[in-house]
Design an enzyme around this catalytic site. Sequence first.
Site, PDB file in Angstrom:
ATOM      1  N   ASP A 292       0.918  -1.168  -0.202  1.00 56.07           N
ATOM      2  CA  ASP A 292       0.011   0.157  -0.117  1.00 56.07           C
ATOM      3  C   ASP A 292       0.885   1.199  -0.088  1.00 56.07           C
ATOM      4  O   ASP A 292       2.097   1.246   0.248  1.00 56.07           O
ATOM      5  CB  ASP A 292      -0.780  -0.018   1.080  1.00 56.07           C
ATOM      6  CG  ASP A 292      -1.993  -1.161   1.160  1.00 56.07           C
ATOM      7  OD1 ASP A 292      -2.007  -1.630   0.219  1.00 56.07           O
ATOM      8  OD2 ASP A 292      -2.780  -0.791   2.146  1.00 56.07           O
ATOM      9  N   ASP A 293       0.083   2.453  -0.314  1.00 58.26           N
ATOM     10  CA  ASP A 293       0.769   3.785  -0.017  1.00 58.26           C
ATOM     11  C   ASP A 293       1.846   4.293  -1.019  1.00 58.26           C
ATOM     12  O   ASP A 293       2.158   5.340  -0.833  1.00 58.26           O
ATOM     13  CB  ASP A 293       1.548   3.965   1.441  1.00 58.26           C
ATOM     14  CG  ASP A 293       0.359   3.699   2.375  1.00 58.26           C
ATOM     15  OD1 ASP A 293      -0.818   3.428   2.390  1.00 58.26           O
ATOM     16  OD2 ASP A 293       0.682   3.836   3.505  1.00 58.26           O
ATOM     17  N   HIS A 343      -5.522   3.102  -3.600  1.00 56.46           N
ATOM     18  CA  HIS A 343      -5.841   3.202  -1.942  1.00 56.46           C
ATOM     19  C   HIS A 343      -6.089   4.636  -1.941  1.00 56.46           C
ATOM     20  O   HIS A 343      -5.708   5.200  -0.807  1.00 56.46           O
ATOM     21  CB  HIS A 343      -4.355   3.110  -1.672  1.00 56.46           C
ATOM     22  CG  HIS A 343      -4.048   2.709  -0.217  1.00 56.46           C
ATOM     23  ND1 HIS A 343      -5.172   2.058   0.520  1.00 56.46           N
ATOM     24  CD2 HIS A 343      -3.067   3.107   0.802  1.00 56.46           C
ATOM     25  CE1 HIS A 343      -4.593   2.025   1.702  1.00 56.46           C
ATOM     26  NE2 HIS A 343      -3.466   2.629   1.873  1.00 56.46           N
ATOM     27  N   HIS A 347      -5.199   9.234   0.811  1.00 54.32           N
ATOM     28  CA  HIS A 347      -5.148   8.565   2.035  1.00 54.32           C
ATOM     29  C   HIS A 347      -6.085   9.127   3.096  1.00 54.32           C
ATOM     30  O   HIS A 347      -5.478   9.035   4.076  1.00 54.32           O
ATOM     31  CB  HIS A 347      -3.619   8.325   2.398  1.00 54.32           C
ATOM     32  CG  HIS A 347      -3.473   7.174   3.230  1.00 54.32           C
ATOM     33  ND1 HIS A 347      -3.950   6.930   4.657  1.00 54.32           N
ATOM     34  CD2 HIS A 347      -2.900   5.915   2.871  1.00 54.32           C
ATOM     35  CE1 HIS A 347      -3.539   5.516   5.048  1.00 54.32           C
ATOM     36  NE2 HIS A 347      -2.914   5.115   4.051  1.00 54.32           N
ATOM     37  N   HIS A 435       3.799  -2.138   3.091  1.00 54.08           N
ATOM     38  CA  HIS A 435       3.674  -0.710   2.539  1.00 54.08           C
ATOM     39  C   HIS A 435       4.832  -0.672   1.633  1.00 54.08           C
ATOM     40  O   HIS A 435       6.056  -0.803   1.963  1.00 54.08           O
ATOM     41  CB  HIS A 435       3.704   0.277   3.737  1.00 54.08           C
ATOM     42  CG  HIS A 435       2.353   0.127   4.474  1.00 54.08           C
ATOM     43  ND1 HIS A 435       2.119  -0.884   5.339  1.00 54.08           N
ATOM     44  CD2 HIS A 435       1.226   0.946   4.164  1.00 54.08           C
ATOM     45  CE1 HIS A 435       1.049  -0.590   5.922  1.00 54.08           C
ATOM     46  NE2 HIS A 435       0.242   0.190   5.186  1.00 54.08           N
TER      47      HIS A 435
END
Length: 486
Positions: A292-293, A343, A347, A435
């Site tokens: 992710d991210d 995602h 965020h 991540h």
Amino acid sequence: MKRRKWTICLLALAVALGICGCRQNSTVAAAEPLVLQVGPMQPVKPERAQLIGEKEAVIEYAAPLAFVLEYPRTSNEVINNQILEVVQGRKAEFTEKYDLKDENEKNRLSQTDCKMFLYLDYDSYLVSDDKICIVFHETQELGQEVMPIERVHVYHFDTNTGQRITEKELRKEGFLEAVSEYTIKYFTEHEPYKDRIFGNYKTTLAPDAGRFERFALNSEGVVFYFDQYDIFPGSMGMVELLIPYDKLAGMLNGVGVEAPPVAEEEVVPVEPVEQVEREIDPEKPMVALTFDDGPNPIHTERILDTLEKHNVVATFFDLGSLVEAYPETVKRELVLGCEVGSHSYSHKNFNTLSQEAIAEDIRKTAEAFQNAVGFEPILFRPPYGNCNEFVQANMPLAMVTWSVDTLDWRTKNPDAIMSSIRSEGNLDGKVILMHGIYETSAQATETMVPYLLKNGYQLVTVSEILQYKHGLQVEGGKYYGYSYFQ
Ligand code: ZN
């Protein structure tokens, strides 16, 4: 985004006989015929918004706090240092105020315990040949019961010297009086403001009442910001007012009355990246690695090096804002046969977003992916895993979570990440959360991939887990929660 909802297009007044030059963002097509309409549905976003420099984004969880900080990096280091100081200052103030003081208590918290959020995003404008303007929009979310706190911080810089130019230096005599008169007239004559403005507006909007000291120069005019609860009810949020340059002719230092011409952007459609088909043995155990991210130009690339070396795939849940910044990394994810999902754009905590804000986030993210790699994501992993029933009801993408949390964001230690995998037991059908933005996660991947292969696992994508383990084709709007990946 909420703050844009209330932006008023006064430029519309100036061009009432012709064409409205206001655009929500650079992708809205040609100017539309004008129907004089002001209010929440008529946002202003000049063509040159977010034009200055490269976008940098910092995402940091330090439960109970989380930070999503976006800012520009320009070619001028003197300006960059001042921008960094602003960003660090906002973060420090928030931390000081809301962080848990007890370290032990803090260490027990996980990502889903992030309850207080600091968001910083920005618009930037080329004001003239030697001036730029950066407007930071700060949002503090302190819990579901409390209204988010919105703030605006404006900075003008001289691009030759890198020095800051204060608003006081920019305005000439008569400016405050003219602005005060214009603002009062506007707010008392137009919907939805005229019936909602507080009764003491003559005092609060007087030239010397301090409401016009802060303003931003953009390519179309001067923008003023009125704090929540100050002159309107809090439910209206922060209110913005744009006054076109020709209404303030001769009252600004070194800024022309004319807005600079707008360069037409050439739009080249992006071809979708072709992916190679892989063979999967349904009888053999399988596991999905997810990152992710990202994308991150260093650490995601290093993860991709590992995947390429072992000829395996993973699933990347990328942020729209970073897809815009690092399209080449996303392309490489796809070229290597990886699955790429959304995602979100930047965020945010979706559990606190309105239906409108969710739709806007999806639109912006889809646009970022479309521009970078020629497709729009089907899978969505909610930031912080926050995906309540309201989010589920308003999300057209397929929502997926995970089953093994490596806590890589917290330990930042390859050994700790590996032991979370080793201690998990049978990984068949599981989805591992990592991540892609930490060096330590990239290091751990270098050990984890050969470890999984040696233990007989096939590395597959999240969609393939759903297909091979549950006989499901991914469906938009459906929530594939933790129970799917056990
Ligand atoms: Zn995340």
